[in-house]
Write a protein that holds these residues in place. Structure first.
Motif, short mmCIF file in Angstrom:
data_model
loop_
_atom_site.label_atom_id
_atom_site.label_comp_id
_atom_site.label_asym_id
_atom_site.label_seq_id
_atom_site.Cartn_x
_atom_site.Cartn_y
_atom_site.Cartn_z
N GLN A 193 2.10 1.79 -3.51
CA GLN A 193 1.03 2.34 -4.36
C GLN A 193 0.81 3.82 -4.07
O GLN A 193 0.50 4.59 -4.98
N SER B 288 -5.32 3.94 -2.01
CA SER B 288 -3.92 4.04 -2.43
C SER B 288 -3.80 4.39 -3.91
O SER B 288 -2.89 5.09 -4.33
N GLN B 289 -4.75 3.90 -4.72
CA GLN B 289 -4.71 4.16 -6.14
C GLN B 289 -5.17 5.56 -6.50
O GLN B 289 -4.52 6.25 -7.28
N PHE C 125 -2.83 -6.89 -8.47
CA PHE C 125 -2.63 -6.57 -7.06
C PHE C 125 -2.59 -7.84 -6.22
O PHE C 125 -1.71 -8.01 -5.37
N TYR D 286 0.83 -1.20 0.00
CA TYR D 286 0.00 0.00 0.00
C TYR D 286 0.87 1.26 0.00
O TYR D 286 0.53 2.25 -0.63
#
Length: 297
Positions: A32, A157-158, A215, A29
């Protein structure tokens, strides 16, 4: 195996497995979010907790956890509100954490920098039963958060804005990620050390990304790499009498280099296959060849 005949090695191997699971599970995480060095900063802050543990004659692991969690929350608040001077505030927090750890441990009765060294770089022989109990409890928390909330944490996170639009509590999840990272640092400090834990949170993830872009697959491969290198480094440290933290990190970097070398031909082959597929599709489209010929002329 001879190594399992010793209680301290049994404790060290158990701690190593838990570290190998938790560090990449949180690190994916952070990678990311482009916060790969967050673990390093938390490790600096946790040094104050270790020093306070010695000074107050309490568990350095639990005290480091408390201080690291507070430090991680402050770091996240600085990220939200300290846009202009955030880097200066973070620098003071990190270096203040290091200085506080050195000061407190030297003020503690019978304390010295030698006591701090095992927390900075890891130590097999000093992992006590109390440490193992604390590590098990903290690791369980990390696994519950990183696996149980994987969809929400991945979404934040994205793309924070998209996650906010979908109704996710973005700030709460960001704080939870920071707290989980802080807990992971204190889980790993007895095996890898506070100054090296960030590598174990980031490098296995980077190595796994050489093989896959999914992922779920990256998560699984990164954890597998983490467990493999922590066990391998711990065993190597026992037989060769070398520092465990440095051994584990060097093994992790070695795995990254090996996978990078292996993945390069696969990536080129995949690119050629895609190119051939695109060419075949273009050839099948009516008028595509005539258009290309027309451009050539």
């Amino acid at each position: 195996m001879e190594i399992l005949n010793y209680a301290f090695m049994q404790r060290a191997l158990l701690a190593a497995v838990l570290v190998g699971i938790t560090a990449p599970a949180v690190g994916i995480y952070l990678v990311q979010r482009r916060q790969a060095l967050m673990g390093d900063g938390i490790g600096h802050v946790a040094m104050t907790g270790v020093g306070l543990g010695f000074l107050l004659s309490t568990s350095p692991v639990w005290m480091a956890t408390a201080v690291a969690v507070v430090g991680a929350v402050i770091m996240e608040l600085i990220r939200w509100y300290g846009r202009t001077r955030g880097d200066i505030a973070l620098a003071m927090l990190f270096y203040g954490g290091m200085a506080g750890g050195v000061m407190f441990i030297n003020l503690a009765p019978g304390g010295s920098n030698a006591n701090l060294s095992s927390y900075l770089f890891g130590s097999l022989s000093t992992v006590s039963q109390d440490d193992v109990t604390a590590i098990c409890l903290l690791a369980a928390f990390v696994v519950l958060v990183t696996v149980g909330l994987r969809r929400q944490l991945f979404a934040v996170s994205q793309d924070e804005e998209f996650a906010r639009v979908t109704g996710l509590p973005v700030r709460a999840l960001n704080l939870l990620t920071a707290v989980t990272a802080a807990v992971t640092v204190t889980v790993a400090m007895r095996v890898v050390g506070l100054l090296l834990v960030s590598a174990l949170m980031v490098v296995p993830v980077a190595a796994a990304q050489q093989l896959t872009r999914s992922f779920a697959a990256t998560f699984a491969i990164a954890v597998a790499i983490g467990v493999t290198v922590t066990i391998g480094g711990t065993v190597t440290s026992y037989y060769q009498d070398v520092p465990p933290g440095a051994t584990i990190v060097l093994l992790t970097i070695g795995v990254f280099i090996a996978l990078t070398v292996l993945a390069a031909p696969l990536a080129r082959r995949r690119a050629r296959s895609l190119a051939r597929g695109d060419a075949a599709c273009t050839a099948d489209v009516p008028g595509a060849r005539g258009t290309a010929d027309g451009v050539k002329v």
